[in-house]
Design a protein around this motif. Structure first.
Motif, PDB file in Angstrom:
ATOM      1  N   ASN A   1       0.864  -1.180   0.000  1.00 14.31           N
ATOM      2  CA  ASN A   1       0.000   0.000   0.000  1.00 14.31           C
ATOM      3  C   ASN A   1       0.900   1.229   0.000  1.00 14.31           C
ATOM      4  N   PRO A   2       1.086   1.877  -1.130  1.00 10.69           N
ATOM      5  CA  PRO A   2       2.105   2.932  -1.212  1.00 10.69           C
ATOM      6  C   PRO A   2       1.662   4.304  -0.703  1.00 10.69           C
ATOM      7  N   PHE A   3       0.344   4.563  -0.579  1.00  7.58           N
ATOM      8  CA  PHE A   3      -0.118   5.920  -0.270  1.00  7.58           C
ATOM      9  C   PHE A   3      -0.918   5.948   1.022  1.00  7.58           C
ATOM     10  N   GLY A   4      -1.024   7.148   1.599  1.00  8.58           N
ATOM     11  CA  GLY A   4      -1.941   7.414   2.689  1.00  8.58           C
ATOM     12  C   GLY A   4      -1.437   6.949   4.042  1.00  8.58           C
ATOM     13  N   THR A   5      -2.344   7.051   5.006  1.00 11.21           N
ATOM     14  CA  THR A   5      -2.004   6.691   6.381  1.00 11.21           C
ATOM     15  C   THR A   5      -1.861   5.187   6.557  1.00 11.21           C
ATOM     16  N   ASN A   6      -2.311   4.415   5.577  1.00 10.08           N
ATOM     17  CA  ASN A   6      -2.216   2.966   5.683  1.00 10.08           C
ATOM     18  C   ASN A   6      -1.098   2.401   4.819  1.00 10.08           C
ATOM     19  N   SER A   7      -0.105   3.185   4.487  1.00  5.75           N
ATOM     20  CA  SER A   7       0.979   2.718   3.637  1.00  5.75           C
ATOM     21  C   SER A   7       1.807   1.665   4.373  1.00  5.75           C
ATOM     22  N   TYR A   8       2.078   0.590   3.725  1.00  5.35           N
ATOM     23  CA  TYR A   8       2.892  -0.485   4.291  1.00  5.35           C
ATOM     24  C   TYR A   8       3.256  -1.444   3.164  1.00  5.35           C
ATOM     25  N   TRP A   9       4.161  -2.369   3.452  1.00  2.81           N
ATOM     26  CA  TRP A   9       4.440  -3.474   2.547  1.00  2.81           C
ATOM     27  C   TRP A   9       4.684  -4.733   3.365  1.00  2.81           C
ATOM     28  N   GLY A  10       4.393  -5.875   2.769  1.00  2.00           N
ATOM     29  CA  GLY A  10       4.579  -7.141   3.449  1.00  2.00           C
ATOM     30  C   GLY A  10       4.977  -8.224   2.466  1.00  2.00           C
ATOM     31  N   PHE A  11       5.878  -9.104   2.901  1.00  6.64           N
ATOM     32  CA  PHE A  11       6.358 -10.206   2.055  1.00  6.64           C
ATOM     33  C   PHE A  11       6.244 -11.501   2.841  1.00  6.64           C
ATOM     34  N   PHE A  12       5.799 -12.557   2.162  1.00  3.99           N
ATOM     35  CA  PHE A  12       5.614 -13.853   2.807  1.00  3.99           C
ATOM     36  C   PHE A  12       6.005 -14.969   1.850  1.00  3.99           C
ATOM     37  N   ILE A  13       6.678 -15.973   2.383  1.00  8.96           N
ATOM     38  CA  ILE A  13       6.935 -17.203   1.641  1.00  8.96           C
ATOM     39  C   ILE A  13       6.858 -18.353   2.639  1.00  8.96           C
ATOM     40  N   GLY A  14       6.116 -19.395   2.294  1.00  5.66           N
ATOM     41  CA  GLY A  14       5.937 -20.504   3.218  1.00  5.66           C
ATOM     42  C   GLY A  14       5.322 -21.699   2.524  1.00  5.66           C
ATOM     43  N   ILE A  15       5.308 -22.816   3.236  1.00  9.60           N
ATOM     44  CA  ILE A  15       4.742 -24.058   2.715  1.00  9.60           C
ATOM     45  C   ILE A  15       3.217 -24.001   2.811  1.00  9.60           C
ATOM     46  N   LYS A  16       2.546 -24.492   1.774  1.00  7.70           N
ATOM     47  CA  LYS A  16       1.089 -24.423   1.734  1.00  7.70           C
ATOM     48  C   LYS A  16       0.433 -25.398   2.716  1.00  7.70           C
ATOM     49  N   ALA A  17       0.973 -26.607   2.784  1.00  9.01           N
ATOM     50  CA  ALA A  17       0.312 -27.657   3.557  1.00  9.01           C
ATOM     51  C   ALA A  17       0.168 -27.247   5.014  1.00  9.01           C
ATOM     52  N   GLY A  18      -0.997 -27.560   5.574  1.00  3.92           N
ATOM     53  CA  GLY A  18      -1.270 -27.149   6.942  1.00  3.92           C
ATOM     54  C   GLY A  18      -0.333 -27.775   7.953  1.00  3.92           C
ATOM     55  N   ILE A  19       0.162 -29.008   7.699  1.00  5.50           N
ATOM     56  CA  ILE A  19       1.006 -29.681   8.675  1.00  5.50           C
ATOM     57  C   ILE A  19       2.358 -29.003   8.811  1.00  5.50           C
ATOM     58  N   LEU A  20       2.797 -28.266   7.769  1.00  8.06           N
ATOM     59  CA  LEU A  20       4.095 -27.582   7.805  1.00  8.06           C
ATOM     60  C   LEU A  20       3.952 -26.081   7.562  1.00  8.06           C
ATOM     61  N   LYS A  21       2.769 -25.527   7.848  1.00  8.38           N
ATOM     62  CA  LYS A  21       2.539 -24.122   7.542  1.00  8.38           C
ATOM     63  C   LYS A  21       3.366 -23.182   8.400  1.00  8.38           C
ATOM     64  N   ASP A  22       3.925 -23.693   9.506  1.00  5.67           N
ATOM     65  CA  ASP A  22       4.752 -22.839  10.354  1.00  5.67           C
ATOM     66  C   ASP A  22       6.157 -22.661   9.799  1.00  5.67           C
ATOM     67  N   ILE A  23       6.491 -23.390   8.747  1.00  9.12           N
ATOM     68  CA  ILE A  23       7.774 -23.184   8.079  1.00  9.12           C
ATOM     69  C   ILE A  23       7.579 -22.065   7.064  1.00  9.12           C
ATOM     70  N   LYS A  24       7.992 -20.875   7.417  1.00 11.36           N
ATOM     71  CA  LYS A  24       7.712 -19.685   6.616  1.00 11.36           C
ATOM     72  C   LYS A  24       8.715 -18.590   6.944  1.00 11.36           C
ATOM     73  N   TRP A  25       8.713 -17.574   6.077  1.00 13.65           N
ATOM     74  CA  TRP A  25       9.448 -16.339   6.357  1.00 13.65           C
ATOM     75  C   TRP A  25       8.510 -15.186   6.039  1.00 13.65           C
ATOM     76  N   ASP A  26       8.239 -14.355   7.056  1.00 13.36           N
ATOM     77  CA  ASP A  26       7.245 -13.290   6.946  1.00 13.36           C
ATOM     78  C   ASP A  26       7.888 -11.979   7.369  1.00 13.36           C
ATOM     79  N   LYS A  27       7.952 -11.034   6.442  1.00 12.74           N
ATOM     80  CA  LYS A  27       8.537  -9.726   6.730  1.00 12.74           C
ATOM     81  C   LYS A  27       7.553  -8.658   6.308  1.00 12.74           C
ATOM     82  N   ARG A  28       7.285  -7.712   7.205  1.00 15.18           N
ATOM     83  CA  ARG A  28       6.299  -6.674   6.913  1.00 15.18           C
ATOM     84  C   ARG A  28       6.620  -5.407   7.708  1.00 15.18           C
ATOM     85  N   THR A  29       6.157  -4.281   7.160  1.00 13.60           N
ATOM     86  CA  THR A  29       6.208  -3.016   7.889  1.00 13.60           C
ATOM     87  C   THR A  29       4.808  -2.664   8.345  1.00 13.60           C
TER      88      THR A  29
END
Length: 919
Positions: free
Chosen positions: A884-912
């Protein structure tokens, strides 16, 4: 070694066709293997002696009943071996043995072997074994199964070993059916979403497997996965757990530095409790953060609970309780409770601010099949007016533009009596997030008795004035509350509550006049009950010799009071059809215009008896009022009313020549869905008798994909110098025939590359928050919501169908909404709102998806809420990027992880985090 021995057996045995029924082979083996532990008997009587024989090649005749297969082969009927129930022998078999082979089977008495070759199958108890070759060693109580090599040197017909719901697909298997132990080479098995391939597997018993050199993955391609966890040693308890030793993550057959000394994977068909790992974030005003961490409680098969929270280093925190429940064939629903304690900056600084916000959501649906005569539903969304604007949770970004929160909880029941009675109880809530005003009804009661026709015959149609006379009974009751969010659920909230009941009995009939005109007439009786009325008095605040002054004070009077009114109404209308033919050879063959004019009249007498007088000033002047002022259902009228109303509705449609040359009928298209004109004339008024004319309409354009709606209000009267309506027509005041006081137009254009619009994923959470189901105002999906949806599965199916070099199908969808409002009630002549909103999504490739939501406000001359979405399907992984590049709600977020529910905690999540200022 056992493995070498079984391999030797598979390669050295000479097979010859057998045509004797396998049932007789088994019987022969049964009587010839006396005194030894064989496949069929454990003990034999001493009176029966062993019979010696040489190796026999016995041919097996096919069963008379065969099934034709698609490849032209035949499928033999399974041969059954039953347990001998005679008292002479004690059988080791616990059930029926069923087996078959496509080509041939061989019995070798000397080596104590029975061999099934090509398409071999064995079924015994809950064991099921299919393979290219199966060898019975009934002297060692073992079964060997292996694959076959075709003429091209490729291995085919790999063994498939199934026990209950557990399936193993190895290269070869050695199984002792007496001890239940087995050795498996290159086994492949699936435990829920976890695919496991092991070099060597030892089956200890029915519930424990030990594996060596195993690979764990959720990839669909178990032989060549895009990632896997390499495990040296592993213990598998099917349906319960997987315990591993040293584990290393490999991606594209390249080892990574990510490793664990040991790991535990719970395997269960039921949900289980566990920790929800948080995501890391950072905010300039609140510091570092951990978001969406907590614990999941699997309380029951029918309901669960997730407790999550956020924490910032400056002391801000948030808690959320999310629960889902369902009772099959009865009801289902979700409950979300959210609370946030927000702190901006540090104590002592001028920009320091602190606030507490909350939100409550409840959705409940009752299955209509559980009780057709009773219904209950709930859709609740209430809380702090600024919750979605100030929330620190990024899942709420797409709801920051919501201006209204609304709720409804309703129960209704139908009593199948004669006449039928319908009862409903509804609690409603409407909250304006800008003014912070809350309107509630706790509850709203409605009861209605079905129509009664006292003069209609029991059989036959009802025609004429007398036969159509009918009456009804309706009851309404409300407890109405108007408050603000600062007083919500405090005692002040209930202080000014209004309670009222309205009884109405309409008596009406309808009939035809001159065959083409439909007329109706009705008499309405109303009785209103209030539990609180008012009394007005003039209170003197200063006494002589000074000039006496005072004020009018309204005092609430508690107690039951009621008033009764009645009114009359009549209406007459007709339908006019007009068609203009252009000829069958023209593209437009004809246009049809349908008009429905209607004239109505209503009359209500004066009910001045309910009016009293009070002193309006210190001089003794008196004014009239009614004690029922401000009631829920209004007050009785002091003067009589006598109105004539006029309305005209129009529809336009056309018949055009179909582009399809094979079509036999012309195509019908709608030119104008509706064009409505309405106004009224007050016969009882002294001035301004003619009401403003209201015009509204709507149509569908561009192959019925663009929805256009418009409306305008035309006032025939002019304004004076103070912009107040006067009893002078506008045309007589130097203006036009009418003065446009307001106008608005909305256009919505939605189209997609696919014919089925339902395939597009809806913004469900955005709708629950009070917003739209589409993504015009952004999406509410969390970055780490990596569950596989139907759209991804659909893409996989599309990819499977594609065999060419280039796939020209690029799925996309596009939404645009335009809104324009013109205001001129007091000669301001301005465009009060003028905005354009756009959202678009496309699949650049079968795995790349990009979306954008944005808009522009032409009045404020600025870009509205903008969101850029990027998603990459990495087969077993999912990658997302939101910005979201404009306004009071501007932020960015990046996520990569395994889809399967049994291993969904294997992820990398970076956000502002959005940098907002509390107000």
């Amino acid at each position: 070694m056992a493995g070498q021995k079984s391999s030797h057996i598979f390669t050295k045995i000479a097979f010859k066709p057998l045509r004797t029924n396998l049932f007789y082979i088994v019987l022969s083996a049964y009587f010839l293997t006396i005194g030894s532990s064989t496949l069929f008997a454990q003990e034999t009587p001493k009176s029966i002696k062993p019979v010696s024989s040489k190796n026999q090649n016995i041919k097996t005749e096919k069963e008379p009943t065969t099934e034709a297969k698609s490849d032209g082969a035949t499928k033999e009927k399974l041969t059954e071996v039953k347990v001998d129930t005679s008292k002479k022998f004690k059988s080791v078999l616990e059930g029926k043995v069923k087996y078959r082979a496509k080509k041939y089977a061989k019995f070798d008495q000397k080596k104590k072997l029975i061999t099934l070759y090509d398409g071999a199958e064995l079924n015994y108890l809950d064991y099921e074994l299919k393979s290219g070759i199966i060898v019975f060693d009934y002297q060692k109580n073992e079964v060997y199964a292996g694959r076959l090599k075709d003429s091209a040197g490729n291995y085919t017909q790999l063994p498939v070993f199934k026990q209950g719901s557990n399936v193993i697909e190895p290269d070869s298997i050695r199984f002792n059916y007496k001890t239940k132990k087995a050795l498996v080479w290159n086994s492949r098995t699936t435990q829920q979403e976890l695919n496991i391939k092991s070099k060597i597997t030892k089956k200890e018993n029915d519930s424990v497997y030990f594996m060596k050199g195993a690979r764990l993955t959720t990839s669909k391609d178990i032989d060549d996965p895009e990632y896997y966890f390499l495990v040296g040693k592993m213990k598998l308890v099917p349906g319960k757990k997987v315990v591993v030793g040293l584990t290393n993550l490999w991606i594209e057959n390249v080892p990574t530095p990510i490793a664990l000394p040991f790991a535990f994977f719970p395997i269960t068909q039921k949900s289980h409790s566990g920790v929800i790992p948080p995501s890391f974030g950072q905010n300039n005003t609140r510091g570092y953060a951990l978001q969406n961490g907590g614990y999941y409680f699997a309380l029951s098969d029918k309901y669960d609970l997730a407790v999550m929270g956020d924490y910032y280093t400056n002391g801000s925190y948030a808690t959320r309780f999310e629960s889902s429940y369902a009772n099959k064939y009865k009801f289902s629903g979700t409950v979300n409770l959210r609370f946030e304690n927000l702190i901006t900056s540090e104590r002592g600084y001028p920009d320091y601010a602190k606030s507490k916000i909350y939100n409550i959501q409840w959705s409940h649906t009752k299955d209509a099949k559980s009780n057709p005569n009773s219904r209950f539903s709930a859709s609740v969304n209430l809380g702090s007016s600024k919750y979605f604007q100030q929330s620190i949770n990024l899942a709420n970004i797409g709801s920051t533009l919501n201006n209204t929160l609304s709720s409804s909880v309703s129960f209704s029941k139908t009593f199948n009596s004669v006449p039928q009675v319908n009862l409903s109880l509804t609690a409603t809530h409407s909250q304006n997030t800008q003014s912070k005003q809350i309107n509630m009804t706790l509850p709203n009661l409605q009861l209605s008795v079905d129509r009664i026709f006292p003069f209609a015959p029991k059989d036959g149609t009802k025609k004429g004035f007398i036969k159509n006379i009918n009456l009804q009974y309706n009851l309404k009751g409300e407890n109405q509350i108007v408050t603000t969010d600062t007083l919500f659920f405090k005692k002040e909230m209930f202080k000014n509550a209004k309670v009222g009941f309205q009884h109405s009995i309409p008596l009406s009939t309808n009939f035809k006049i001159f065959k083409y005109f439909s007329a109706s007439t009705s008499v309405n009786y109303n009785e209103v009950w209030y539990l609180k009325t008012i009394r007005k008095d003039f209170v003197v605040t200063s006494l002589p010799p000074a000039t006496p002054t005072g004020k009018v004070v309204s005092t609430d009077v508690n107690g039951f009071d009621a008033f009764r009114t009645y009114s009359f109404s009549n209406s007459i209308g007709t339908t006019i059809y007009g068609t203009y033919d252009f000829g069958k050879n023209n593209k437009i063959q004809s246009i049809r215009h349908v008009m429905r004019p209607s004239v109505s009249h209503s009359y209500g007498p004066s009910f001045a008896k309910y009016y009293d007088t009070y002193a309006s000033d210190a001089s003794g002047n008196r004014a009239e009022y009614t004690r029922f002022e401000g009631g829920i259902y209004g007050a009785p009228g002091k003067t009589y009313s006598n109105n004539i109303g006029f309305s005209l509705s129009n529809t336009f449609e056309a018949k055009v020549r179909d582009k399809d040359s094979t079509a036999t009928e012309p195509k019908k298209i709608m030119l104008l869905n509706n064009l409505n004109i309405s106004t009224s004339y007050d016969l009882a008024a002294d001035s301004l008798r003619l009401a403003p004319i209201r015009i509204s309409g709507g149509t569908l354009l561009l192959k019925q994909k663009m929805n256009v709606n418009f409306a305008a209000t035309l006032d025939p009267y002019a304004l004076d110098s103070n912009n107040v309506r006067i009893n002078t027509f506008n045309i007589d005041n130097g203006g036009g025939l009418f003065r446009m006081t307001s106008a608005n137009m909305t256009m919505n254009y939605s189209f997609t590359s696919t014919s089925d619009k339902d395939k597009k994923e809806k913004n469900v959470q955005g709708s629950r928050n009070g917003g739209r189901e589409d993504d015009l105002f952004g999406s509410n999906n969390e970055l780490n919501d990596s569950r596989e949806d139907d759209n991804l599965k659909q893409k996989d199916d599309d990819d499977a169908e594609f065999t060419g070099f280039y796939n020209a199908k690029i799925p996309w969808d596009f939404n645009v909404a335009y809104s324009l409002t013109y205001s001129n009630a007091t000669n301001e002549r301005k465009i009060s709102s003028n905005s354009l909103m756009i959202s678009a999504n496309t699949d650049l490739t079968p795995k790349w998806k990009i979306g954008v939501s944005t808009g522009y406000d032409f009045v404020k001359k600025g870009v509205t809420f903008t969101q850029l979405r990027l998603n990459r399907d990495l087969l077993s992984w999912n990658m997302s990027f939101n910005w979201n590049p404009f306004g009071t709600n501007s932020y960015w977020g990046f996520f990569i992880g395994i889809k399967a529910g049994i291993l969904k905690d294997i992820k990398w999540d970076k956000r502002t985090q959005p940098d907002r200022t509390l107000r």
